[in-house]
Design a protein around this motif. Structure first.
Motif, PDB file in Angstrom:
ATOM      1  N   PRO A 180       9.412  31.799  73.682  1.00  4.67           N
ATOM      2  CA  PRO A 180       9.890  31.091  73.202  1.00  4.67           C
ATOM      3  C   PRO A 180      11.791  30.729  72.651  1.00  4.67           C
ATOM      4  O   PRO A 180      11.890  29.486  71.776  1.00  4.67           O
ATOM      5  N   GLU A 181      12.020  31.823  71.887  1.00  2.00           N
ATOM      6  CA  GLU A 181      13.440  32.017  71.380  1.00  2.00           C
ATOM      7  C   GLU A 181      14.100  33.105  72.682  1.00  2.00           C
ATOM      8  O   GLU A 181      13.308  34.220  72.451  1.00  2.00           O
ATOM      9  N   PRO A 182      15.289  32.882  71.583  1.00  2.00           N
ATOM     10  CA  PRO A 182      15.826  34.521  72.201  1.00  2.00           C
ATOM     11  C   PRO A 182      16.065  35.798  71.048  1.00  2.00           C
ATOM     12  O   PRO A 182      16.962  35.972  70.737  1.00  2.00           O
ATOM     13  N   ASP A 183      14.101  36.109  70.928  1.00  2.00           N
ATOM     14  CA  ASP A 183      13.882  36.875  70.446  1.00  2.00           C
ATOM     15  C   ASP A 183      13.622  38.848  70.331  1.00  2.00           C
ATOM     16  O   ASP A 183      13.286  38.134  71.451  1.00  2.00           O
ATOM     17  N   THR A 184      14.466  39.593  70.350  1.00  2.75           N
ATOM     18  CA  THR A 184      14.113  40.448  71.210  1.00  2.75           C
ATOM     19  C   THR A 184      12.692  41.073  70.814  1.00  2.75           C
ATOM     20  O   THR A 184      12.571  42.406  71.955  1.00  2.75           O
ATOM     21  N   ALA A 185      12.289  41.212  69.896  1.00  2.00           N
ATOM     22  CA  ALA A 185      10.924  41.483  69.741  1.00  2.00           C
ATOM     23  C   ALA A 185      10.266  40.639  70.656  1.00  2.00           C
ATOM     24  O   ALA A 185       9.403  41.846  71.668  1.00  2.00           O
ATOM     25  N   TYR A 186      10.150  39.406  71.102  1.00  2.00           N
ATOM     26  CA  TYR A 186       9.225  39.032  72.144  1.00  2.00           C
ATOM     27  C   TYR A 186       8.930  40.058  73.610  1.00  2.00           C
ATOM     28  O   TYR A 186       8.259  40.103  74.698  1.00  2.00           O
TER      29      TYR A 186
END
Length: 161
Positions: free
Chosen positions: A100-106
């Protein structure tokens, strides 16, 4: 039988699973607009991909059995939970996850669960094809090698040069 391609970096010849074939990609994104846009993008992208579509209401495991894809593109929220039965038919390293978003956790979670690649929704147009080529072992950029961006653009528009 695929013709070998020259790996200019190492000077050897080897077959490329993208450049010497036409991998089948099953797009199993939930959102209808995102799914259609991704299918259209891949259908036009380099002429390298054969895009398979899911039938309305079809389960992923059934679509994989029917289309026998080389890669599957799924939503971050569905991986790996939606794919458990399907992963018996499809190795997780052949699953591309759209987050969904540029988050390294995903990204980290998807890769830790064995996904072949992860791309945030905002970057699908720029990064999905490269991530898919990498998952299949292609190192060429552009793909196919030696084809100019202008030539690929004219092919997408149906213009022959």
């Amino acid at each position: 039988m695929p013709q070998p391609t020259v790996d200019s970096e190492h000077g050897d010849q080897r077959s490329c699973p993208v450049c010497d074939a036409t991998p089948v990609v099953l797009v199993a994104l939930r959102h209808p607009v995102m799914r259609r846009w991704t299918e259209e993008l891949l259908a036009a992208e380099h002429g390298c991909w054969d895009v398979a579509r899911m039938d309305g209401g079809e389960l992923l495991v059934d679509a994989i059995g029917r289309t026998r894809p080389d890669l599957v593109v799924v939503d971050d929220s569905d991986f790996p939970s939606c794919c458990q039965a399907a992963l018996d038919r499809m190795p997780p390293e052949r699953v591309m996850v759209v987050g969904p978003e540029p988050d390294t956790a995903y990204r980290s979670l998807a890769l830790a669960n064995g996904a072949g690649g992860w791309v945030c929704r905002e970057q699908v147009g720029d990064d999905l094809s490269g991530a898919m080529r990498a998952a299949l072992g292609c190192r060429h950029d552009p793909c196919p090698p030696g084809e100019s961006p202008a030539r690929r653009s004219s092919l997408r528009e149906g213009v022959s040069r």
